[in-house]
Write a protein that holds these residues in place. Structure first.
Motif, short mmCIF file in Angstrom:
data_model
loop_
_atom_site.label_atom_id
_atom_site.label_comp_id
_atom_site.label_asym_id
_atom_site.label_seq_id
_atom_site.Cartn_x
_atom_site.Cartn_y
_atom_site.Cartn_z
N HIS A 158 0.76 -1.10 0.10
CA HIS A 158 -0.10 -0.04 0.03
C HIS A 158 0.81 1.18 -0.11
O HIS A 158 1.97 1.39 0.62
N ASP A 170 6.04 1.85 6.69
CA ASP A 170 4.74 1.21 6.54
C ASP A 170 4.00 2.31 5.52
O ASP A 170 3.51 3.46 6.31
N GLU A 203 -5.27 1.56 2.63
CA GLU A 203 -4.90 0.41 3.35
C GLU A 203 -5.15 0.76 4.92
O GLU A 203 -5.89 0.24 5.56
N GLU A 204 -4.71 2.06 5.15
CA GLU A 204 -4.69 2.40 6.50
C GLU A 204 -6.15 2.56 7.09
O GLU A 204 -6.54 2.41 8.24
N TYR A 302 6.00 2.58 14.91
CA TYR A 302 4.87 2.21 14.00
C TYR A 302 3.77 3.18 14.22
O TYR A 302 3.40 3.61 14.88
N HIS A 303 3.55 3.76 12.88
CA HIS A 303 2.32 4.57 12.64
C HIS A 303 2.35 5.99 13.29
O HIS A 303 1.48 6.66 13.55
ZN LIG Z 1 0.17 0.72 8.43
#
Ligand SMILES: [Zn+2]
Length: 806
Positions: A158, A170, A203-204, A302-303
């Motif tokens: 993504h 990510d 995607e998220e 992450y994120h």
């Molecule tokens: Zn993600």
């Protein structure tokens, strides 16, 4: 060969003399005890080091690497473009990233297009708290036509990021790896099968891009093999952690064609138990098969805003690309019609490759391990090394470390998070290595202490058999409940039992018994040590107890080697015997001290600062009808900066149904000059007791998402359509019994058609939209340097809602 001789000289050992104390009735009894211990430990350390070295990522290849190879340095140039800033679905930055992807793929001469559509989320996801979820998505799709295609191979990642960070890993990692794989593939001969590059959107938000592709793109009509590339951290080995069902042939190709195949059938089972989803889920919902890979260590970023290109370990990117390219080439030449198999494989990494065997062997192997351990118990008793009573006691007592070590590991983490509460909002600490080592040391201390306490009374042989018995029984349990994980205990139990049997059948004072039990323990190390190491990032320190459990199981497979660290008691009297007993406490004492020191070092080293901020969750919600505004936080015990905004709690379900239900921390906020989304009635017709409302919901500002809810005490919703597509009408809890969530709404608004049966005169509708970024809000004070942003889908969100009676 030759005439039978007496047992003492054949290799078959004599039973221990009656006077030998239980503590000396071991599976091995070498003459040079210390030498044997040292040799065995060195051998096990070497095997362990080999297993861990095998998990290292490859060195990133330079930008001038041969054209047919994957170069992390080349791919990283795309990472920097893609993750230059936050590019959530629907944002202008997202448009720029998409333009770059299109340009790159077209530049390779590939047929490239953008699939622009409105799509519902895949399956039934947890993100659907607000109601039926839909997004406007734009997937970038490119095709490398095969010469004689037997099916299609899809490389998927993504390209959108979360709203709270640029997504440097990510999933700029997966996206840029696919661009570089596409480039490498176009330099060589054309593959036999079609290769399709799918760079998905949203995607998220809801996996909506992948769902749109898998359900409605013409290239997806016949399914195929999907290789999905993800990142949930910044470093570590790329793990193939998820497969489609009946994976034996796919896993076989993975083991052969991926240059660095790290994957275990146990990960598949863990992943199924976790509340995570990736685009792969959307493909599996349709008729695709395939493999899902990600690197997952360094999960603290992450994120979050810290997920930048600079945070990326380019060794992980190299491994992602090497594996994806190797697999694309192999699946590109394989007859794809022959990939389905009737069963799942068991597989796990060993130095130099991937062991795999059919899942149908799982239960027979588990039962064989039980039989082998039973045979070892029988021989141990027959040789007078343990009575039935001691064997039973050994079995019962072996449960003690199995239970105590995980509990202690959880208590250790509880103590650490009590000292440093900011860890509660992190997937993993920024520098988790010290804490991980502390957990392993703690598990070792518990095992050693337990062994020192029980060894004299129960005897080493009975304890060794007892420990293996638990592993064997766990193997049967796993074979029935989570077959992919059964190898973890079955194979070490089987090896341990066979090693023990060999030790008992060879001359006790010679080297072979030690060699046999060390070789058996080495099998345990090869299988369980990488599991311990990979479990930490997979589950985070909050579930460190699971790694502690596996560490104890590893220790139980090595008990005959551990026993060599304990001096023999036999023949020693008085002070000497006492000294021997004291020496036996040394390993426990040393590892206990190590656990405390390591935890202390962790607390000293992993402090929050500007580069490693303590993350916190804050958002803002305003009712444009009443002018009332609130600060909200998902945290139950927020840090002091956040506490300055939220002094109480509130249930926001009635005012902001788009935020989902539940009690949040809340505090009053100054109203901002922000417009609510407009809700216009395009058409309104009533026939046969049903009222059909054609509505247009238009955000009046750059919104990431918009929601529309119906007060079901005013009307019952019978049917709903969004952008001309029917969406499921599923009742929600509470006042707003019907809801829609639309991600990446177009500026011209969203058309919604509701068919309702009126209950009151007017239908009450609640419209909300949300953007991101709190900085410009009145009353917002900038974060101090050491205060960060939690990587969640509602962090930093700014929601505005209004009720429309229609
Ligand atoms: Zn993600």
């Amino acid at each position: 060969m030759g005439a039978p001789t007496t047992p003492a000289t054949t290799g078959t050992p004599a039973r221990p003399a009656p006077g030998v104390p239980p503590a000396d009735r071991a599976l091995t009894r070498p003459r040079q005890r210390l030498l044997a211990a040292a040799a065995a430990l060195v051998a096990l350390a070497a095997v362990g080091a080999g297993s861990l070295l095998d998990l290292r990522t490859p060195a990133p290849k330079p930008a001038d690497a041969p054209a047919g190879e994957f170069s992390a340095s080349r791919a990283y140039e795309d990472v920097q473009v893609i993750a230059a800033r936050t590019h959530v679905a629907g944002s202008p930055a997202n448009d720029q990233v998409r333009a770059h992807l299109e340009q790159q793929l077209r530049g390779l001469g590939l047929e490239t297009e953008v699939q622009d559509t409105v799509a519902p989320e895949a399956g039934q996801l947890s993100g659907a708290a607000g109601g039926a979820t839909v997004a406007r998505v734009r997937n970038v799709v490119a095709r490398l036509p095969g010469t004689d295609s037997t099916g299609r191979v899809f490389l998927a990642a993504h390209y959108d990021s979360v709203q709270t960070g640029p997504g440097g890993n990510d999933d700029a990692a997966g996206t840029s790896a696919i661009l570089e794989v596409a480039r490498a593939l176009t330099t060589g001969p054309r593959p036999r099968n079609d290769i399709v590059f799918v760079l998905t959107d949203a995607e998220e938000a809801c996996l909506c891009g992948a769902a749109a592709f898998a359900t409605s793109h013409p290239l997806a009509a016949d399914g195929g093999v999907v290789l999905n590339l993800e990142a949930r951290g910044s470093t570590g080995p790329v793990i193939m952690f998820e497969t489609s069902r009946n994976n034996a042939k796919l896993v076989d190709i993975f083991g052969r064609a991926a240059p660095h195949p790290v994957g275990t059938s146990f990960a598949v089972e863990i992943y199924r138990a976790l509340p995570n989803d990736t685009d792969f889920t959307a493909f599996l919902d349709q008729k695709f098969i395939g493999l899902n890979s990600a690197y997952i260590d360094g999960g603290a970023i992450y994120h979050t805003p810290l997920d930048t290109p600079e945070a990326m370990d380019r060794g992980s990117l190299q491994q992602h690309g090497d594996n994806a390219l190797g697999l694309a080439r192999e699946f590109g030449r394989t007859d794809l019609t022959e990939l389905r198999s009737g069963h799942d494989a068991t597989y796990f990494p060993v130095p130099g490759g991937l062991v795999r065997y059919p899942g149908t062997l799982t239960l027979p192997l588990a039962l064989l391990a039980v039989a082998a351990v039973a045979a070892l118990g029988w021989l141990t008793r027959r040789q007078g090394r343990a009575s039935i009573g001691r064997l039973a006691a050994g079995f019962g007592l072996a449960l003690v470390p199995i239970v105590v070590a995980p509990v202690a590991a959880q208590l250790l983490w509880l103590a650490i998070t009590t000292i440093r509460p900011g860890y509660a909002e992190l997937l993993d600490p920024y520098r988790p290595i010290w804490y991980r080592l502390a957990v392993v040391a703690l598990a070792a201390a518990i095992l050693f202490a337990w062994y020192a306490l029980t060894r004299r009374r129960i005897g080493p042989a009975a304890l060794a058999v007892g420990g293996l018995a638990w592993l064997a029984l766990l193997g049967v349990l796993l074979a029935v409940a989570v077959p992919g994980g059964a190898y973890l205990t079955t194979v070490p139990a089987l090896a341990g039992a066979l090693g023990g049997l060999v030790a008992l059948r060879t001359r006790q004072t010679g080297p072979w018994p030690v060699v046999a039990v060390t070789a058996a323990a080495a099998v345990g190390v090869v299988i369980l040590l990488p599991t311990v190491v990979l479990l930490f990032p997979a589950l985070g320190m909050g579930m460190g107890g699971v790694a502690a459990l596996v560490a104890v199981l590893l220790g139980l497979t090595a008990l005959p080697v551990v026993d060599l660290l304990h001096p023999q008691a036999g023949g020693q009297r008085g002070l000497l015997a006492l000294r021997a007993r004291r020496l036996g406490v040394l390993p426990a004492a040393a590892t206990a001290v190590a656990a405390v020191v390591l935890a202390g070092v962790g607390l000293g080293v992993d402090r929050f600062d500007a580069d490693h901020p303590a993350p916190t969750h804050l958002m803002y919600a305003m009712d444009a009808g009443t002018g009332q505004a609130r600060w909200l936080s998902h945290e139950s015990d927020p840090q002091s900066w956040t506490d300055g905004y939220v002094d109480g709690t509130a249930d926001v379900g009635d005012d902001f149904p788009g935020l989902g239900d539940g009690e949040l921390r809340a505090g009053p906020a100054q109203p901002a000059n922000l417009p609510a989304p407009k809700l216009d009635v395009v058409a309104d017709a009533t026939a046969g007791g049903e009222r059909t409302l054609r509505l247009r919901l238009t955000p009046q500002r750059a919104a990431r998402l918009a929601t529309l809810h119906v007060d079901t005490s005013t009307a019952t919703v019978l049917r709903a359509e969004v952008a001309g597509r029917p969406v499921p009408v599923e009742p929600r809890e509470g006042k707003w019994g019907f809801g829609l969530v639309f991600h990446a709404p177009p500026t011209e608004g969203i058309e919604v058609t509701l068919t309702v049966r009126p209950i009151a005169g007017q239908v009450a509708l609640r419209a909300m939209d949300a953007s991101d970024g709190l900085d410009a809000l009145p009353g917002f004070r900038a974060r101090p340097p050491a205060v960060g942003v939690v990587g969640s889908h509602s962090s930093e969100m700014l929601a505005v809602a209004r009720t429309y009676p229609i």
